[in-house]
Design an enzyme around this catalytic site. Structure first.
Site, PDB file in Angstrom:
ATOM      1  N   SER A 102     -27.464 -11.996  37.895  1.00 51.99           N
ATOM      2  CA  SER A 102     -27.808 -10.631  38.325  1.00 51.99           C
ATOM      3  C   SER A 102     -28.322  -9.865  37.116  1.00 51.99           C
ATOM      4  CB  SER A 102     -26.578  -9.926  38.904  1.00 51.99           C
ATOM      5  OG  SER A 102     -26.172 -10.552  40.096  1.00 51.99           O
ATOM      6  N   LYS A 176     -31.006  -7.855  45.148  1.00 51.02           N
ATOM      7  CA  LYS A 176     -29.590  -7.976  44.759  1.00 51.02           C
ATOM      8  C   LYS A 176     -28.984  -6.603  44.472  1.00 51.02           C
ATOM      9  CE  LYS A 176     -25.631  -9.684  43.604  1.00 51.02           C
ATOM     10  NZ  LYS A 176     -25.359 -10.704  42.595  1.00 51.02           N
ATOM     11  N   LYS A 244     -21.606  -3.361  36.254  1.00 53.73           N
ATOM     12  CA  LYS A 244     -22.896  -3.673  35.624  1.00 53.73           C
ATOM     13  C   LYS A 244     -24.025  -3.603  36.640  1.00 53.73           C
ATOM     14  CE  LYS A 244     -24.498  -7.582  35.845  1.00 53.73           C
ATOM     15  NZ  LYS A 244     -24.759  -9.033  35.933  1.00 53.73           N
TER      16      LYS A 244
END
Length: 299
Positions: A102, A176, A244
């Site tokens: 990611s 994502k 994050k």
């Protein structure tokens, strides 16, 4: 690689942690030859019993590989490998680099441009589904990049889940981020629902069963609702990684001139959970603990 049976070719996988290890096992089960590397070598060495080839360096693991898969902590970690000349010099002609970590869409675009300058193709292909999806080979795989390159490696990705081409380079990471916004906000409201149910005296498991199949049902309600009410916060998806991803989401939103208030709010709560409550290594369903603290309680 074109037209050949990818099951007979070599896959390199860098990053054999909570997600990368089961992904590797599924690639091996599908008949691929897989060579692996991890910064903490013990995590890679554990895969030797599954017939993975253990490598001691990034340059060694990419050598001879037709598909290079990275499953690392973030785009910075991936970028440091992509720009390492020792790694790129060891790659064989025609190799495709598939980053399943990611990261930020801008990082994916920079990685693809760098590799293109060296004659290599790149796809950004982050996943959703957590460790359960990784184990079951049912990961949702969102792929950005050239569609013809996607077609080349689709059978490799299918060994780990359900790959869908979602657009040009960076689109996988953008997808994502959208996924993570939905996940984070849903976890937050499921936590509130579970606390309400418990404090009100209803049976949380029975309520989840009653809601199953209804409009409010979700994997998060069933899996993470159960985690919350049982106090099980062993990591499947780490809270520090959820934070994050939310930071990356809000960075992208800022570049697009967007205000996303729900994402901003849940980001603040995850930051508090990770930093003030030392919850970064707990599962992201642990945001329930942050909610309990707000309401003067503990599990």
């Amino acid at each position: 690689m074109g037209g050949q049976d990818l099951a007979k070719e070599t896959i390199a996988l860098l990053g054999t942690g909570l997600m990368g290890a089961p992904m590797t096992r599924n690639l091996l089960k599908s008949g691929h030859q897989v060579q692996v590397w991890n910064r903490s070598s013990a995590k890679a060495e554990a895969l030797a019993t599954h017939d993975a080839i253990i490598c001691k360096s990034p340059a060694e693991v990419v050598s001879g590989a037709d598909v290079v898969i990275t499953m690392l902590s973030d785009g910075v970690a991936v970028g440091s490998l992509i720009t390492d000349t020792a790694v790129s010099d060891a790659m064989q002609a025609g190799a495709v680099w598939v980053d399943m970590s990611s990261a930020k869409p801008e990082e994916a675009r920079a990685q693809a441009a760098h590799l293109a300058g060296l004659g290599f193709d790149h796809l950004d292909a982050p996943v959703s589904g957590g460790t359960k999806g990784a184990e079951a080979a049912t990961l949702a795989i969102m792929v950005g990049g050239n569609e013809s390159v996607f077609a080349k490696v689709k059978s490799v990705l299918q060994a780990m889940g359900r790959p869908v081409h979602v657009g040009p380079t960076g689109s996988g990471q953008l997808s994502k981020l959208a996924n993570q916004a939905i996940v984070a906000v849903t976890i937050g409201v499921v936590a509130e629902a579970m606390l309400l149910i418990q404090r009100g005296g209803a049976d949380p498991a029975a309520v989840r069963a009653a809601l199953k199949g209804g409009f409010a049902d979700s994997v998060i309600l069933q899996q993470h609702g159960e985690r919350m009410t049982e106090g099980n916060f062993e990591p499947g998806g780490l809270s520090k990684f959820q934070l994050k991803d939310l930071d990356n989401l809000l960075n992208e939103a800022n570049q697009l001139g967007l205000n996303l208030p729900m994402a901003q709010d849940i980001r603040g709560r995850f930051a508090h959970f990770c930093d003030a409550m030392d919850g970064g290594e707990k599962d992201h369903s642990g945001i329930y603990l942050e909610l309990l603290a707000r309401n003067g309680g503990t599990v």
